[in-house]
Every structure is written in structure tokens, then in C-alpha cells.
Write a protein that holds these residues in place. Sequence first.
Motif, PDB file in Angstrom:
ATOM      1  N   LEU A 138      28.657  26.686  46.750  1.00  0.00           N
ATOM      2  CA  LEU A 138      30.114  26.682  46.838  1.00  0.00           C
ATOM      3  C   LEU A 138      30.653  25.276  46.575  1.00  0.00           C
ATOM      4  O   LEU A 138      31.596  25.092  45.793  1.00  0.00           O
ATOM      5  N   ALA A 139      30.037  24.297  47.238  1.00  0.00           N
ATOM      6  CA  ALA A 139      30.480  22.910  47.065  1.00  0.00           C
ATOM      7  C   ALA A 139      30.336  22.477  45.600  1.00  0.00           C
ATOM      8  O   ALA A 139      31.260  21.898  45.003  1.00  0.00           O
ATOM      9  N   GLY A 175      33.517  37.767  52.746  1.00  0.00           N
ATOM     10  CA  GLY A 175      32.310  38.174  53.470  1.00  0.00           C
ATOM     11  C   GLY A 175      31.061  37.389  53.097  1.00  0.00           C
ATOM     12  O   GLY A 175      29.948  37.865  53.318  1.00  0.00           O
ATOM     13  N   GLN A 176      31.251  36.213  52.500  1.00  0.00           N
ATOM     14  CA  GLN A 176      30.125  35.385  52.045  1.00  0.00           C
ATOM     15  C   GLN A 176      29.153  36.172  51.169  1.00  0.00           C
ATOM     16  O   GLN A 176      27.942  35.931  51.151  1.00  0.00           O
ATOM     17  N   GLU A 177      29.722  37.145  50.442  1.00  0.00           N
ATOM     18  CA  GLU A 177      28.957  37.865  49.413  1.00  0.00           C
ATOM     19  C   GLU A 177      28.628  36.896  48.273  1.00  0.00           C
ATOM     20  O   GLU A 177      29.344  35.916  48.072  1.00  0.00           O
ATOM     21  N   ALA A 226      38.351  26.699  49.607  1.00  0.00           N
ATOM     22  CA  ALA A 226      37.130  27.375  49.138  1.00  0.00           C
ATOM     23  C   ALA A 226      36.361  28.059  50.267  1.00  0.00           C
ATOM     24  O   ALA A 226      35.969  29.226  50.152  1.00  0.00           O
ATOM     25  N   GLN A 227      36.161  27.318  51.365  1.00  0.00           N
ATOM     26  CA  GLN A 227      35.353  27.879  52.435  1.00  0.00           C
ATOM     27  C   GLN A 227      36.017  29.114  53.041  1.00  0.00           C
ATOM     28  O   GLN A 227      35.369  30.135  53.288  1.00  0.00           O
ATOM     29  N   GLN A 228      37.333  29.005  53.228  1.00  0.00           N
ATOM     30  CA  GLN A 228      38.078  30.136  53.786  1.00  0.00           C
ATOM     31  C   GLN A 228      37.985  31.359  52.857  1.00  0.00           C
ATOM     32  O   GLN A 228      37.779  32.485  53.292  1.00  0.00           O
ATOM     33  N   LYS A 272      40.634  43.863  43.788  1.00  0.00           N
ATOM     34  CA  LYS A 272      39.896  43.803  45.054  1.00  0.00           C
ATOM     35  C   LYS A 272      38.694  42.866  44.905  1.00  0.00           C
ATOM     36  O   LYS A 272      38.146  42.714  43.826  1.00  0.00           O
ATOM     37  N   GLY A 273      38.286  42.229  46.033  1.00  0.00           N
ATOM     38  CA  GLY A 273      37.147  41.301  45.979  1.00  0.00           C
ATOM     39  C   GLY A 273      37.482  40.012  45.258  1.00  0.00           C
ATOM     40  O   GLY A 273      36.631  39.432  44.585  1.00  0.00           O
ATOM     41  N   GLN A 274      38.726  39.589  45.361  1.00  0.00           N
ATOM     42  CA  GLN A 274      39.151  38.349  44.699  1.00  0.00           C
ATOM     43  C   GLN A 274      39.965  37.495  45.661  1.00  0.00           C
ATOM     44  O   GLN A 274      40.658  38.025  46.531  1.00  0.00           O
ATOM     45  N   TYR A 275      39.913  36.211  45.474  1.00  0.00           N
ATOM     46  CA  TYR A 275      40.712  35.295  46.289  1.00  0.00           C
ATOM     47  C   TYR A 275      41.130  34.127  45.407  1.00  0.00           C
ATOM     48  O   TYR A 275      40.313  33.486  44.769  1.00  0.00           O
TER      49      TYR A 275
END
Lengths: 358, 358
Positions: free
Chosen positions: B133-134, B175-177, B167-169, B156-159
Amino acid sequence: MSNPLKQGAVIGILGGGQLGRMLSMAAARLGFKTHVFEPGANPPAQDVCHQVTTAPYTDVAALEKFAKSVDLITFEFENVPADALDLLETLRPVLPQRRALATSQDRIVEKEFLSDLGIDVAPFANVENSDDLARAVERVGAPSILKTRRFGYDGKGQYRLKSRDQAQQAWSELGQEPCVLEGFVDFSHEVSVIGARSQSGEVVCYDPGQNVHKNGILDTTTAPAKMVGSQRMDAVLLTGKILNALDYVGVMGVELFVTPKGLIVNEIAPRVHNSGHWTQDGCAIDQFEQHIRAVAGWPLGDGSRHSNVLMTNLIGEDIFALEDAAQDPDVCIHLYGKAEAKAGRKMGHTNKISPRTN
Amino acid sequence: MSNPLKQGAVIGILGGGQLGRMLSMAAARLGFKTHVFEPGANPPAQDVCHQVTTAPYTDVAALEKFAKSVDLITFEFENVPADALDLLETLRPVLPQRRALATSQDRIVEKEFLSDLGIDVAPFANVENSDDLARAVERVGAPSILKTRRFGYDGKGQYRLKSRDQAQQAWSELGQEPCVLEGFVDFSHEVSVIGARSQSGEVVCYDPGQNVHKNGILDTTTAPAKMVGSQRMDAVLLTGKILNALDYVGVMGVELFVTPKGLIVNEIAPRVHNSGHWTQDGCAIDQFEQHIRAVAGWPLGDGSRHSNVLMTNLIGEDIFALEDAAQDPDVCIHLYGKAEAKAGRKMGHTNKISPRTN
């Protein structure tokens, strides 16, 4: 929409042939389910309808159960027995109404109805006994065509008289059924108007299509038909007159002869019609959806044509020669899923589209 | 036709939603029967198919019985579980082939596949753990979109990340998928190409349509899209490249962003696609029939458009406001027969046709 059929409502269809099949798909597009009543096993409509009842029109229990499972009843088949209709009408609305069926089921009733409206028909005479036959030949002459009054279709129940002395033989061939002797009409071509009338009395017609028959069965319909503007107007006006006179709701096919003296109605069919199949690929809203819209209380399409169309029936073994049609990107194929390609059986049709002219 | 599916053959369809429903009607028009496999009860396809199996994809006995009752299998749904496909493939041909599904089911696999073909995609980075992620945020930056690698659809499944510190949020919300972080693309509009490839390797594309989304769900597609000729050619060529690289058989939807620097592929869908619904009323042979033709070994249509079309999705309670659409004679209505009009649920669509331009 004053009282339109609601989403998910069930439309009952009497008859599960190709017309029932295409009505069923049109109903589905509008969010309706269909329940098909058909005496024959494995009807073409079966593959695309919600439910099928397989029973004869004499099975009162099956008819009752069918009627109670649907919101309204329509038909693809105009020879539904009167007793069955008597029963169904007490349970659910049947559209188009009885009178249209009664009129078209009997060639004499039909011709008298049309004549009374001031619409031209071929010279005709009723034949119920030998005296009638003699008088009919005297009046109508020959060449002429003797037709059974009821249950004729695709050239069946007809006998062509080249001379007057064939009359007795013709009538015997037709089983001495009640007949009509029709005078020969000297027409340049046959056209059809597919008309529709809504529950609120709105009338809409598609452009007339021009029909060519082969062995007594419709071979092709070309839309638009070759007609001058005034003929086209006459054709549409007389169709509207017929629809209004019958207080009709649904789609009707009107077959017309084009003659130097004007238009003569050959016959009317109180249902979607083979000569209207071109509308599937030439119009935004085709005859099948138009019929469903009418009986469901929806507004009608306006019948306008976005493309010209040549409709060709696939009869019997024509179905096995689809390769050319499938290769042509302008040809829309419509098959009926019939198991056996018997001679004379309508197996499907193609609509070849081209850019709209006039 | 080298080895085309025969009249009366049965096509199995995995998934009984609106796409399965419209595939089923297209198959019927070509004389095929359909058998739909769908875990949910009363699926939309049920009203217009020959047979339905209601069972989960984990029901081995049901899958076997289904496969043995059909001649080939296709799908409307790209998230068919791998175990189910493993089984079905041993029993009957499944088209399009597995590889297309595997490619489109995982956004990372998809993007790597496209990049390897030399096709532009948005900057992206894989996210499977906090370190990823970082690194992803470092590489792709913000604004950007974090998407789950699998099972996303209709937004769906998007942010959406406005800044790096979200990013972390975002990842927690998802769901940390396993995810992909996609860089924001500065595009003027989104278009889709609906392409098809036949068993003999012939590739055909429809004209690109232009998509507008509302609340993450497709709202309208307009055909033709606003594109200069060279863009249109690029779009079609890259679609052909994708189809050929996958040795694909069937119809595929390719979503593209139009940017000043060229076209960027957003995603591919190995099936008929919502943005191709306009073809039903704009083309002689629509995407549903094209797909059936491809998997059945028939020649393809040429994708030519006889009319311009504005496709509008009917979402949730839009279905109750059909009166205007029904009054417009240029509007073709396609409803899916779904019982409940939940918010965000696709209930139907309309195609408004107008004379063809360019």
C-alpha cells in the motif's frame, strides 16, 4: 395510460405457434409474463414463455385454470372454438373482442360486414346447397374461386374454377361445406396493411407491405409496397374504418388487392399477421409489441419505418439453406424452433433491411 | 459455417439476470433452446428460456446434470467460481474460453495482460499488504482509486482517494482485500467498444458508444460516440488485438477513456455488456445475437448501425416512470421482469432511435 396492465402481469395467449412465440417475446420486453394455451405438444412458443398449458379447447377444467392464472387473454389463432371463448369470457377479458373473431371466421359474414361499411370486396355469393351453387355460378361466373366459409388458411379450403362447369366438382372436393364463390379480381398486386387500435380508440397503421405468394403461401412481403400516395392513404383509411367499426383492440392484418379501379379487401385477420413480420426489423415498435401494447392498455407506437425491409418466409426445407442468409449482415433471422421441417410448414423468416426510401 | 450448432440445439447459460434473459431471446430467434443455470430463485431469464436450473455453483450434481442437458455452455456472469468451471469444462465446451474469464476476473492480471499487448492503461500498483500500500501510494499518488482486484461491479469495491493520507482508511473500508491502486486519468469522456470474434477468428466491432455514469452505475450510452475518425479506428484496432490475443470466441465489452494523449483501457468484460444494449435497436444483428452466433459457430453480423441510439438505463424506481417513454414512438422499451424495484437495481432500459448520422 388510463388503466395499463402492471409490470409482472400475466397475459394468456391462445395458440402457441410462431405468432404466439413472437407475441410472448414482445410481452417479455414490456415486463409481462405469458401463459400459452395450446392443444399441440411442444409448441414453438414454449421456449420463450413463462408457462404452457397443453390441453384441447374442449377441456373445461384446463381452460378455467388457465384463465384464472392470467390477467387478460389474447390469441394468435382465430379459429378458437366458440364454446371455449364463451367460458373464457366469463372469467377474464378477451381481446380483441369476440365480434372481430366472429366476423373473420366466416367469409360471408366478413364480406357482408365490409360491404356494409362501403368497402369494396370481390363479387361473392353464398353456397350452402346445390341451388345456391347454381345461382352463385350464374351471378359470379368464372374464372372464380370457391372457398370454404370457415377454417381456410394458406390456400387450403380453396378451389379455382376456370369455367362454370367445374363448380359441382369443386364443391364436392371441398366436402360440400358451406362455401363462398368469389369472383376473380384483376389486380396488379396484393398489399397488406397492419393496423392497430388501442383501448382508448387510437388507430395506427404501418406502411402497406407488398405480398407475393408461392403455392398459396405467403413467400415475401416488401415494405414499402409500390403504391401511389392516394392508394396508400385509401388503404390506411379503410383499415381504420374496419378497426373502428369493430371497436377493435389489438393488431389486425388487412389484405388488399390493388386494381386499376381502386382497392379491394381480400380478407381480414384479427391478429398479428405474417405480412407484418417485416415490422420487427423496420420499425421501433413492431406488430407484436404493438398488439401487446394495445391489449395491455399502453399507448401505441406510431408505426413509422426506419428501414425498408424484404421479408422472406422460410418454408419447409428452406430452413436447411440458411447459409446465405446468415452470411448477409443486413439479414435478420427469425426461426420458430419447430422440430420437423415438413413441406409447406412455416419454419422461420428473414428480414433483409436497407436504408429507408420515401 | 464449418461446424455450426444445429437447429434445436440447447445452449447452456450460466447466470439468469437480464443479460441471460436477452441472450436467451436472441438464441430463440436463431432456433436454439436455452437452459439457464442460476443460484437465485425466479431469475429474469426464466420467463423466456426453455429450462432453468436453480442451484448454487457448488452443487456438483446440479452442474453435471445441467452440462449434460446442453450442447455448449456460455455465461452472462464473469464471476463463475473456478471449481464450477473446472467441472463444466470436462463435460461440454465453455465459450468464451477460461483465459478471458481469468484475465478479467482480476484487475491486476487484466492490466498486466493489456500492458503486455502495448495497450495503455491507467498507472497502477498491486496492494496485498501494508508495505504494498505504501509503495503503491508512492508510485501512483493521489487523486487515485483503490479497487478490489476481484468481484467489483457498478462502482462497488471502489474507494476514491483525494489525498495520499486516505490510503489506509480506504483499504480498511475495502476489507483489506487484495486491491489495485489506479492513478486518476484525466479523460474527456468514456466510450465502449463491443467487439466479437467468431470461431474462425473473424473480428467485428460495433461503433463505439459514449457512456455517462450516475452514482457509479451506467446511466446512458449514446451511439455513435463523439470521436474523431482516428480515435474510432484506434478503439476498434485495440479491441481486435485483445480478442485475438485471448483467442476469444463471443462478445466482449471494452471500456475506454478518451484522453488528449489517446485511448486508455479502463476494463474489459468477457460478455455482452450494458453499454452494448443500444445495438438491439440500432443494428440488424445486436450484441446478444452476435454472441450467440459466435459461440454457435455461425458467421457474425457486420456491426453496421442503421440508426443512432440513446440508451438509458432504468434504475430502481425509474421503472415506475415509464409513461413518457411509452408515449414516445421512437423509444424501444426493454424491461427485465424483475419483481422488486430496489434502489440501484437495473430494471430495464430504453433505446431512443433517430436517423443515422455519419
